[in-house]
Design a protein around this motif. Structure first.
Motif, short mmCIF file in Angstrom:
data_model
loop_
_atom_site.label_atom_id
_atom_site.label_comp_id
_atom_site.label_asym_id
_atom_site.label_seq_id
_atom_site.Cartn_x
_atom_site.Cartn_y
_atom_site.Cartn_z
N LEU A 226 0.94 -0.96 -0.04
CA LEU A 226 -0.14 -0.01 0.23
C LEU A 226 1.10 0.81 0.09
CD1 LEU A 226 -2.77 1.10 0.02
CD2 LEU A 226 -2.64 1.40 3.22
N VAL A 227 0.87 2.29 -0.72
CA VAL A 227 1.90 3.34 -0.71
C VAL A 227 0.76 4.57 -1.76
CG1 VAL A 227 3.06 4.44 -2.94
CG2 VAL A 227 3.12 2.41 -2.20
N VAL A 228 1.14 5.98 -0.06
CA VAL A 228 0.07 7.66 -0.51
C VAL A 228 1.62 7.72 -0.94
CG1 VAL A 228 -0.16 8.80 1.02
CG2 VAL A 228 -0.47 6.17 1.69
N THR A 229 1.22 8.10 -2.13
CA THR A 229 2.04 8.98 -3.67
C THR A 229 1.55 10.02 -3.62
OG1 THR A 229 3.02 8.30 -5.14
CG2 THR A 229 0.88 7.20 -4.91
N HIS A 230 2.42 10.93 -3.90
CA HIS A 230 1.18 11.94 -4.90
C HIS A 230 1.88 11.96 -6.39
CE1 HIS A 230 5.93 13.12 -3.52
NE2 HIS A 230 5.95 14.18 -4.66
N LEU A 231 2.26 10.71 -6.93
CA LEU A 231 3.25 10.91 -8.63
C LEU A 231 2.60 10.42 -9.09
CD1 LEU A 231 6.77 10.06 -7.09
CD2 LEU A 231 6.06 12.12 -7.97
N PRO A 232 1.71 10.71 -9.97
CA PRO A 232 1.75 9.49 -11.38
C PRO A 232 2.29 8.95 -11.74
CG PRO A 232 2.53 12.23 -12.03
CD PRO A 232 3.11 12.13 -10.86
N GLN A 233 3.23 8.79 -11.39
CA GLN A 233 4.62 7.80 -12.19
C GLN A 233 4.36 6.79 -11.08
OE1 GLN A 233 5.33 11.26 -11.86
NE2 GLN A 233 7.08 11.95 -13.40
N VAL A 234 4.17 6.64 -10.55
CA VAL A 234 3.63 5.28 -9.28
C VAL A 234 2.34 5.57 -9.39
CG1 VAL A 234 4.33 5.18 -6.96
CG2 VAL A 234 5.66 6.48 -7.53
N ALA A 235 1.92 6.18 -9.42
CA ALA A 235 0.10 5.24 -9.07
C ALA A 235 -0.13 4.66 -10.18
CB ALA A 235 -0.78 6.74 -9.49
N ALA A 236 0.78 4.93 -11.43
CA ALA A 236 0.35 4.04 -12.95
C ALA A 236 0.22 2.69 -12.55
CB ALA A 236 1.10 5.15 -14.13
N PHE A 237 1.46 2.56 -11.93
CA PHE A 237 1.60 1.10 -11.80
C PHE A 237 0.36 -0.08 -10.97
CE2 PHE A 237 5.65 2.83 -13.06
CZ PHE A 237 6.50 1.55 -13.86
N ALA A 238 -0.33 0.94 -9.75
CA ALA A 238 -1.23 0.21 -9.21
C ALA A 238 -2.21 -0.48 -9.80
CB ALA A 238 -1.72 1.39 -8.54
N ASP A 239 -2.24 -1.50 -9.06
CA ASP A 239 -3.62 -2.77 -9.80
C ASP A 239 -4.41 -2.21 -8.50
OD1 ASP A 239 -1.89 -4.97 -10.64
OD2 ASP A 239 -1.01 -4.94 -8.18
N GLN A 240 -4.70 -1.08 -7.90
CA GLN A 240 -5.71 -0.72 -8.13
C GLN A 240 -5.95 0.29 -7.29
OE1 GLN A 240 -8.28 -2.92 -4.70
NE2 GLN A 240 -6.59 -3.30 -3.43
N HIS A 241 -6.49 2.05 -7.19
CA HIS A 241 -6.38 3.37 -7.03
C HIS A 241 -7.11 3.64 -6.20
CE1 HIS A 241 -4.28 6.95 -8.39
NE2 HIS A 241 -5.00 7.18 -7.02
N ILE A 242 -6.71 4.02 -5.01
CA ILE A 242 -8.20 4.68 -4.11
C ILE A 242 -7.58 6.37 -3.77
CG2 ILE A 242 -8.86 4.65 -1.68
CD1 ILE A 242 -7.22 1.66 -1.75
#
Length: 576
Positions: free
Chosen positions: A499-515
């Motif tokens: 589980l990652v709390v992030t502000h970077l779209p480059q990181v969020a793009a790798f998610a299996d699910q986005h909250i």
């Protein structure tokens, strides 16, 4: 893994449910929306200190609850059962619910499997369930103790002989430390011990001079009472004797004569009735018994004549001697004797200082020799593990857009301690030809983020926990490095839940699910407002809009959305 997190009245979040699943989940949102409350909630469930300030304004309490699924036999399940938890089992695993409530006045309560439990139980469970990493963990990574702990954790899994070597070293170290402390005490307190020995010698001499016997004080007390009432005792014993046998042939019949008369009367008719014959025998026995008692009374009265005032004076003198001991050393003579035995043992110990010092000197010297050999063995194993860890982390750094970076683990001699005789320093060589510098001095925030992630990826292979939580560890990172961090997180998520709390779209793009965490203000009639946040799982279209917002701050921009879609496509192609 964590199936679901439920949050109520925590920070700006009034009530939300965070659905999680396997793989990589990211949490994003505007600054101040309450993203970190997710990590705060997990921290509460892991036994972190409760902060009343985290309770939502106007609420009486805040709560966090998580549902976890674990394989059968997991250590957390065994500990939860010890705490009285109710656990729902299913084929191949079990479900465990953890909960924590914090009231507005700061009081906190924990529940494990629906049962109330100490906060410490949550902490114990958390160590086997979740690893949380944030900016504070980057600070921790600069700490030499944390670096040693990370290396030793790796060494314990990479080299099976390392735990045994450390355990043996620590056992000898504790023995050496205890012997050295006792030796120091003997040498620095010799004057006090000498005074104590002199005091005990004088006390034992006083007790030995009196030479008390067990229960002697109680025996003398009884004898003193007897001697103080001789006349009354004499009159009573002689009167009783007279009643049994009237030797002066007085007018009144005595007991022996009356019994004898009864016996003779029955004997005259004994031949006529067996029952009376048997009664006559019993009366005869009574006669013998009365005669014996009469003789005893006569002897007792005669003995009183020999125990006059002189004996009473002797008894009182002896009681006075014993009384001095009782007042000084213990409440009774028996306890005085027990105290004396303990004092003799202590005196033997005190008077044997020279021999004890010599023995401890030899013990300390022998332990030092053994410790040096054991410490050298621990150092050798650490160096082997450090070389292996350094190579693996350096390889990870290369994959995290730091192609020339190298983690150098320096092991130098140090003062002997419970953890060995090594100083361990993690250094980062960011570029070829540059000098390695300690992480706390030479590494930027972005570099620290990547070093920590690289370490976690490597350590997860030898000592994994079911869930990893990263709170904006990508701070200070951007561009290609951000993409690589996302890729490594996705790789880590193939083996564990992330589980990652992030502000970077480059990181969020790798998610299996986005909250997404969103905030809004609710107006009140008074003219003020209350900020609330909501947490929801995004679908594919919503995810594109959120990535566009993270990229350009314009979720409705066609260009930003096109870029977001491109990021998602690249992430899918780059994920192994």
């Amino acid at each position: 893994m964590i199936e679901e997190i439920r949050i109520r009245d925590l920070g700006v979040i009034s009530e939300s449910t965070l659905p999680l699943g396997p793989g990589l989940s990211v949490v994003s949102g505007e600054t101040g929306a309450g993203k970190t409350m997710v990590v705060t909630a997990v921290g509460l469930l892991l036994g972190n200190r409760a902060d009343a300030g985290a309770v939502r304004n106007g609420a009486k309490s805040a709560s966090a609850e998580a549902t976890l699924t674990l394989p059968k036999g997991h250590a957390a399940l065994a500990r939860a059962l010890e705490a009285g938890a109710d656990i729902d089992e299913f084929d191949g695993g079990a479900e465990l619910i953890l909960a924590r409530t914090v009231s507005a006045d700061g009081r906190s309560r924990a529940h494990v499997g629906g049962r109330s439990a100490p906060i410490g139980v949550l902490t114990e469970l958390g160590e086997t369930l979740v690893a949380v990493h944030g900016q504070s963990d980057q600070i921790r990574l600069k700490n030499p103790a944390a670096q040693r702990e990370a290396l030793d954790k790796f060494a314990a899994e990479a080299q099976k002989q390392f735990p045994a070597a450390m355990e043996k070293y620590r056992a000898v170290f504790e023995r050496w430390r205890a012997a050295r402390a006792e030796l120091e005490l003997l040498r620095t307190s010799s004057r006090e011990r000498l005074r104590e020995a002199e005091s005990l010698t004088a006390a034992l001499a006083e007790i030995d001079a009196v030479d008390p016997r067990e229960a002697e004080d109680e025996q003398l007390k009884a004898e003193a009472v007897k001697l103080g009432n001789v006349e009354e005792l004499r009159r009573a014993s002689l009167g009783a004797h007279e009643a049994l046998i009237a030797e002066d042939y007085g007018d009144g019949p005595d007991a022996v004569t009356l019994v004898d008369t009864a016996k003779r009367l029955l004997e005259t008719v004994a031949d006529s009735d067996e029952e009376l014959a048997e009664t006559a025998k019993r009366i005869s026995e009574v006669g013998f018994l009365l005669a014996d008692i009469a003789r005893d009374l006569a002897g007792y009265a005669t003995s009183l004549d020999s125990e006059g005032p002189g004996r009473l004076a002797e008894v009182e003198d002896r009681r006075g001697e014993l009384g001095v001991l009782v007042r000084k050393y213990a409440p009774s003579i028996d306890e005085v004797l027990v105290w004396a035995d303990a004092a003799r043992t202590r005196l033997d110990d005190l008077t044997d200082d020279s021999g004890r010092i010599e023995k401890l000197d030899a013990e300390v010297a022998a332990a030092v020799v053994e410790l040096e050999a054991l410490a050298a063995d621990v150092t050798r194993l650490r160096r082997t593990a450090a070389d292996k860890l350094s190579k693996q982390v350096s390889a990870e750094l290369k994959a995290l857009a730091m192609p020339d970076a190298k983690l150098v683990i320096e092991i130098t001699p140090a003062e002997r301690g419970i953890h060995g005789a090594d100083d361990i320093t993690f250094l980062l060589q960011p570029h070829a030809g540059s000098s390695p510098r300690p992480l706390g001095k030479g590494a930027s925030g972005g570099e620290l983020s990547r070093v920590m992630l690289a370490l976690e990826v490597v350590l997860a292979a030898v000592d994994p926990v079911p869930t990893f939580i990263f709170d904006e560890v990508d701070s200070g990172v951007g561009g290609k490095a951000a993409v690589e961090i996302g890729r490594r997180l996705a790789m880590l998520a193939r083996h564990v839940q992330v589980l990652v709390v992030t502000h970077l779209p480059q990181v969020a793009a790798f998610a299996d699910q986005h909250i997404l965490v969103t905030k809004s203000s609710v107006s009140k009639t008074s003219g003020g407002g209350i900020t609330t946040s909501n947490v929801r799982l995004l679908n594919d279209e919503e995810r594109v809009r959120e990535l566009a917002r993270m990229l350009a701050g314009q979720e409705d921009s066609a260009t930003a959305q096109a870029h977001a879609k491109e990021l998602l496509a690249d992430a899918r192609r780059a994920t192994p």
